[in-house]
Enzyme design. Structure first.
Site, PDB file in Angstrom:
ATOM      1  N   TYR A  58      68.138 -18.520  64.082  1.00  0.00           N
ATOM      2  CA  TYR A  58      68.971 -19.360  63.213  1.00  0.00           C
ATOM      3  C   TYR A  58      67.948 -19.876  62.163  1.00  0.00           C
ATOM      4  O   TYR A  58      68.252 -19.897  61.148  1.00  0.00           O
ATOM      5  CB  TYR A  58      69.808 -20.172  63.731  1.00  0.00           C
TER       6      TYR A  58
ATOM      7  N   ASN B 255      82.155 -15.996  60.498  1.00  0.00           N
ATOM      8  CA  ASN B 255      81.947 -14.613  60.068  1.00  0.00           C
ATOM      9  C   ASN B 255      83.398 -13.732  60.513  1.00  0.00           C
ATOM     10  O   ASN B 255      83.674 -13.698  61.629  1.00  0.00           O
ATOM     11  CB  ASN B 255      80.732 -13.860  60.826  1.00  0.00           C
TER      12      ASN B 255
ATOM     13  N   CYS C 205      76.566 -10.726  63.553  1.00  0.00           N
ATOM     14  CA  CYS C 205      76.070 -11.923  63.757  1.00  0.00           C
ATOM     15  C   CYS C 205      75.506 -12.090  65.048  1.00  0.00           C
ATOM     16  O   CYS C 205      74.693 -12.983  65.198  1.00  0.00           O
ATOM     17  CB  CYS C 205      77.155 -13.132  63.573  1.00  0.00           C
ATOM     18  N   HIS C 206      75.754 -11.323  65.966  1.00  0.00           N
ATOM     19  CA  HIS C 206      75.192 -11.044  67.387  1.00  0.00           C
ATOM     20  C   HIS C 206      73.719 -10.833  67.183  1.00  0.00           C
ATOM     21  O   HIS C 206      72.929 -11.341  68.282  1.00  0.00           O
ATOM     22  CB  HIS C 206      75.881 -10.136  68.117  1.00  0.00           C
TER      23      HIS C 206
ATOM     24  N   GLU D 121      72.321  -2.540  71.709  1.00  0.00           N
ATOM     25  CA  GLU D 121      71.140  -2.178  70.502  1.00  0.00           C
ATOM     26  C   GLU D 121      69.693  -2.084  71.137  1.00  0.00           C
ATOM     27  O   GLU D 121      68.969  -1.768  70.275  1.00  0.00           O
ATOM     28  CB  GLU D 121      71.346  -3.175  69.350  1.00  0.00           C
TER      29      GLU D 121
END
Length: 155
Positions: free
Chosen positions: A91, A112, A120-121, A152
């Site tokens: 962040y 979001n 946003c993850h 991912e």
């Protein structure tokens, strides 16, 4: 659930899609639930692209998103969109890149309306822990964030 234009199942959660004929208005995380067959061509394309991402985390979305959010939120979401699959930013790092504070970035992440499409993850806490997710600090949504990051290949 009947107000969704579509709902699809992911490995540990479901996704609900809200859209009109021209734009996606919202994608929401759901507890695992029955799928809802797409009710429009855009809902069908959204499901196709989300399913492609679930198979290939490097997939790049090309969906028409309804303009939403404050100018600040849109700056944060643009910064989030620039984080590649398999990468994370804290962040604080994201806040520094746009000239803001970490808490404000966290609030924009929580607002979001297009999770996964605006990933946003990929934004994590300063200690590289999960931090919050979709304005939650525990439970089902943090499990979703863990799954997405593993999917991912994030460290």
């Amino acid at each position: 659930m009947s107000d969704f234009a579509a709902a699809l199942s992911a490995p540990t959660f479901s996704l609900g899609v809200h859209c009109d004929d021209d734009e996606i208005t919202e994608i929401v995380y759901l507890e695992p639930c029955a799928e809802i067959k797409p009710r429009s061509l855009l809902a069908k394309e959204t499901v196709r692209q989300l399913c492609t991402y679930l198979k290939d985390p490097a997939f790049v979305f090309s969906l028409p998103l309804a303009p939403t959010g404050t100018p600040f939120q849109r700056r944060v979401w643009a910064g989030i969109s620039a984080i590649g699959s398999g990468e994370t930013r804290t962040y604080g790092e994201l806040a520094q890149s746009i000239g803001s504070g970490a808490r404000a970035v966290g609030n924009a992440c929580g607002a979001n309306p297009y999770p996964i499409v605006i990933p946003c993850h990929r934004v994590v806490a300063a200690n590289h822990g999960l931090g919050g997710f979709a304005r939650q600090r525990g439970g089902f949504l943090l499990d979703v964030k863990r799954w997405l990051l593993r999917h991912e290949g994030s460290r």
